[in-house]
Design a protein around this motif. Structure first.
Motif, PDB file in Angstrom:
ATOM      1  N   LEU A 145       0.992  -1.194   0.044  1.00 56.29           N
ATOM      2  CA  LEU A 145      -0.245   0.011  -0.101  1.00 56.29           C
ATOM      3  C   LEU A 145       0.827   1.257   0.115  1.00 56.29           C
ATOM      4  O   LEU A 145       0.605   2.340  -0.784  1.00 56.29           O
ATOM      5  CB  LEU A 145      -0.934  -0.104   1.207  1.00 56.29           C
ATOM      6  CG  LEU A 145      -2.123  -0.977   1.065  1.00 56.29           C
ATOM      7  CD1 LEU A 145      -2.962  -0.986   2.363  1.00 56.29           C
ATOM      8  CD2 LEU A 145      -3.003  -0.878   0.066  1.00 56.29           C
ATOM      9  N   LEU A 146       1.890   1.362   0.866  1.00 56.05           N
ATOM     10  CA  LEU A 146       2.790   2.351   0.755  1.00 56.05           C
ATOM     11  C   LEU A 146       3.532   2.380  -0.620  1.00 56.05           C
ATOM     12  O   LEU A 146       3.578   3.779  -1.150  1.00 56.05           O
ATOM     13  CB  LEU A 146       4.130   2.261   1.881  1.00 56.05           C
ATOM     14  CG  LEU A 146       5.002   3.242   2.002  1.00 56.05           C
ATOM     15  CD1 LEU A 146       4.430   4.506   2.311  1.00 56.05           C
ATOM     16  CD2 LEU A 146       6.152   3.017   2.915  1.00 56.05           C
ATOM     17  N   VAL A 201       2.175   1.843  -3.633  1.00 52.54           N
ATOM     18  CA  VAL A 201       1.130   2.311  -4.491  1.00 52.54           C
ATOM     19  C   VAL A 201       1.127   3.757  -4.206  1.00 52.54           C
ATOM     20  O   VAL A 201       0.730   4.361  -4.953  1.00 52.54           O
ATOM     21  CB  VAL A 201      -0.033   1.383  -4.224  1.00 52.54           C
ATOM     22  CG1 VAL A 201      -1.498   2.002  -5.203  1.00 52.54           C
ATOM     23  CG2 VAL A 201       0.051  -0.077  -4.820  1.00 52.54           C
ATOM     24  N   ALA A 202       0.827   4.117  -2.866  1.00 50.47           N
ATOM     25  CA  ALA A 202       0.499   5.416  -2.474  1.00 50.47           C
ATOM     26  C   ALA A 202       1.621   6.309  -3.094  1.00 50.47           C
ATOM     27  O   ALA A 202       1.615   7.284  -3.691  1.00 50.47           O
ATOM     28  CB  ALA A 202       0.469   5.696  -1.047  1.00 50.47           C
ATOM     29  N   VAL A 203       2.864   5.887  -2.753  1.00 48.35           N
ATOM     30  CA  VAL A 203       4.166   6.782  -3.192  1.00 48.35           C
ATOM     31  C   VAL A 203       4.153   6.814  -4.969  1.00 48.35           C
ATOM     32  O   VAL A 203       4.434   7.836  -5.454  1.00 48.35           O
ATOM     33  CB  VAL A 203       5.605   6.070  -2.747  1.00 48.35           C
ATOM     34  CG1 VAL A 203       6.723   6.774  -3.437  1.00 48.35           C
ATOM     35  CG2 VAL A 203       5.649   6.490  -1.373  1.00 48.35           C
ATOM     36  N   THR A 204       3.813   5.779  -5.545  1.00 45.72           N
ATOM     37  CA  THR A 204       3.652   5.817  -7.017  1.00 45.72           C
ATOM     38  C   THR A 204       2.564   6.614  -7.376  1.00 45.72           C
ATOM     39  O   THR A 204       2.763   7.445  -8.269  1.00 45.72           O
ATOM     40  CB  THR A 204       3.332   4.305  -7.526  1.00 45.72           C
ATOM     41  OG1 THR A 204       4.481   3.551  -7.144  1.00 45.72           O
ATOM     42  CG2 THR A 204       3.263   4.278  -9.208  1.00 45.72           C
ATOM     43  N   CYS A 205       1.498   6.697  -6.720  1.00 42.74           N
ATOM     44  CA  CYS A 205       0.421   7.515  -7.007  1.00 42.74           C
ATOM     45  C   CYS A 205       0.784   9.180  -7.239  1.00 42.74           C
ATOM     46  O   CYS A 205       0.531   9.899  -7.907  1.00 42.74           O
ATOM     47  CB  CYS A 205      -0.890   7.261  -6.450  1.00 42.74           C
ATOM     48  SG  CYS A 205      -1.445   5.568  -6.829  1.00 42.74           S
ATOM     49  N   CYS A 206       1.335   9.424  -5.805  1.00 43.06           N
ATOM     50  CA  CYS A 206       1.765  10.609  -5.630  1.00 43.06           C
ATOM     51  C   CYS A 206       2.999  11.164  -6.836  1.00 43.06           C
ATOM     52  O   CYS A 206       2.899  12.248  -7.249  1.00 43.06           O
ATOM     53  CB  CYS A 206       2.660  10.580  -4.347  1.00 43.06           C
ATOM     54  SG  CYS A 206       1.543  10.633  -3.109  1.00 43.06           S
ATOM     55  N   TRP A 266       1.014  11.691 -10.121  1.00 39.51           N
ATOM     56  CA  TRP A 266       0.382  12.863 -10.051  1.00 39.51           C
ATOM     57  C   TRP A 266       1.109  14.176 -10.031  1.00 39.51           C
ATOM     58  O   TRP A 266       0.968  15.067 -10.776  1.00 39.51           O
ATOM     59  CB  TRP A 266      -0.422  13.130  -8.628  1.00 39.51           C
ATOM     60  CG  TRP A 266      -1.224  14.327  -8.509  1.00 39.51           C
ATOM     61  CD1 TRP A 266      -2.531  14.732  -8.886  1.00 39.51           C
ATOM     62  CD2 TRP A 266      -0.804  15.343  -7.725  1.00 39.51           C
ATOM     63  NE1 TRP A 266      -2.754  15.967  -8.736  1.00 39.51           N
ATOM     64  CE2 TRP A 266      -1.696  16.314  -7.959  1.00 39.51           C
ATOM     65  CE3 TRP A 266       0.458  15.642  -7.000  1.00 39.51           C
ATOM     66  CZ2 TRP A 266      -1.552  17.733  -7.330  1.00 39.51           C
ATOM     67  CZ3 TRP A 266       0.670  16.929  -6.476  1.00 39.51           C
ATOM     68  CH2 TRP A 266      -0.348  17.776  -6.768  1.00 39.51           C
TER      69      TRP A 266
END
Length: 406
Positions: free
Chosen positions: A8-9, A11-16, A19
């Motif tokens: 999850l971390l 995925v979150a870093v990738t999305c940031c 973006w």
């Protein structure tokens, strides 16, 4: 759970990162246009001043800023009153341009020059010497578009880094999973090896007392009235007790009993342990000396810790068949209690010291090798540690470190 959190971390870093890269690229276009507008306003002001100071507009021919593709002044009839290209002065706009030039409104658009270059064209209404004109200003966009190119490069780098990062993560995950399966396989093989070793120990340890029980029972059955049968019956009981002790040790080592944690005084526990060891110590000519602060409280499973101390005490007494001194000393060390059990018995040979805590390792002719292994399991289950120091012919010191009560 830990792997899910890491995933999850990631995925979150990738999305940031994605973006940020897309946002930076989308903002680059407006920033480039704003830079061009600012440049256009500065150049328009400069051209107006030069034209106002020189009604003949001759000085405009020497005005060649590097960002200007061309500029021109157009009157109401659509005639070029001035053009940076001398050949177009006096020509009509319609014959040389498909752009809609208005004298009243500002406009801006991208145009394609005769050289194939894409430029940015501004049309601004100006008034020179009371006459309304339109200033047509075409700017090179290479320097302004550097913001867009930089943002595109940044987005490409971020996408590449994200792709490489995920490829590395997948590779590491596959490697970790393969390593985990390898370790599981090694653990399984080790467990099977331990099981085979335990089977051999059990076969040896159980067969001997069973043979004695069988033989004595056959003698009693053949001649039930003989007087010596009482000794044979006692031997049967002794061997049965030996089997029971073996089974109890195996159950204690293999079992996972629920932890019963409580605070208790260590001095009372040591006093009770010494009283249980006293008969064997007297029989072997061993003197037991012990000391412990009365206010020293431990936190753990009292019965299991007593079992470990009894095992260590019995081992120490058995190591001194010709008599000796057994010292049990307890003291506080920070947040822990340190209990040392010292004897001056036969000691342990150097080649055996690294294996003393291994299950089923023993140098005795009649032993299962579970005593010290069980002690270590009990101590570690109570959040403590155990250490053994020994020298052949000089004795052994076993040190237990256990947490004190809060």
């Amino acid at each position: 759970m830990f792997r899910k959190a890491i995933l999850l971390l990631g995925v979150a870093v990738t999305c940031c990162l994605l973006w940020f890269a897309v946002y930076d690229y989308r903002e680059a276009g407006p920033i480039a246009r704003e830079n061009l507008r600012g440049l256009e306003l500065s150049l328009t002001t400069a051209i107006e001043k030069l034209a106002a100071n020189d009604p003949s507009l001759e000085t405009l021919h020497s005005f060649h800023p590097p960002d200007v593709a061309y500029f021109a002044l157009v009157d109401r009839q659509g005639v070029y009153r001035f053009h940076s290209n001398h050949d177009l002065i006096g020509a009509t706009v319609g014959r040389h341009s498909d752009q809609d030039i208005s004298l009243l409104t500002r406009s801006e658009t991208r145009v394609v020059l005769g050289t194939g270059e894409r430029a940015y064209q501004f049309v601004s209404p100006v008034t020179l010497h009371g006459e309304p004109l339109a200033l047509v200003l075409a700017l090179h966009t290479y320097r302004a578009d550097a913001v867009i190119r930089r943002a595109r490069l940044n987005m490409t780098i971020v996408l590449g880094l994200v792709a490489v990062g995920w490829l590395l993560a997948v590779g590491l995950a596959r490697y970790a999973r393969r390593d985990e399966r390898h370790r599981e396989e090694l653990a399984r093989r080790e467990a099977l090896a331990k099981l085979g070793e335990m089977g051999a120990v059990l076969a040896h340890e159980i067969r001997n007392p069973l043979a004695g029980i069988k033989g004595f029972a056959q003698v009693i059955a053949a001649k039930p009235q003989e007087t010596r049968n009482a000794a044979f019956a006692q031997s049967i009981v002794t061997e049965a007790v030996r089997l029971e002790s073996l089974v109890n040790d195996l159950l204690a080592y293999a079992g996972n009993e629920p932890e019963v944690v409580a605070d208790f005084p260590l001095a009372d526990l040591l006093a009770h342990t010494v009283s249980l060891l006293q008969p064997d110590a007297v029989a072997n000519g061993v003197t037991i000396n012990w000391r412990c602060p009365a206010d020293l409280l431990l936190r753990g499973n009292r019965d299991r810790i007593e079992q470990a101390l009894l095992n260590l005490g019995h081992n120490a007494v058995q190591a001194m068949p010709d008599g000796g001194q057994l010292h049990v000393l307890a003291e506080r060390s920070g947040k822990d209690a340190v209990v040392s059990i010292r004897d001056n018995g036969s000691g342990i040979a150097e080649e055996h010291r690294t294996h003393v805590f291994d299950p089923f390792f023993t140098t005795k002719s009649r032993g299962t090798g579970l005593g010290l292994a069980l002690c270590r399991k009990i101590v570690e289950a109570n959040r403590g540690s155990i250490m053994l120091q020994s020298r052949a012919g000089e004795g052994t010191v076993v040190t237990l470190t256990l947490p004190c009560a809060r």
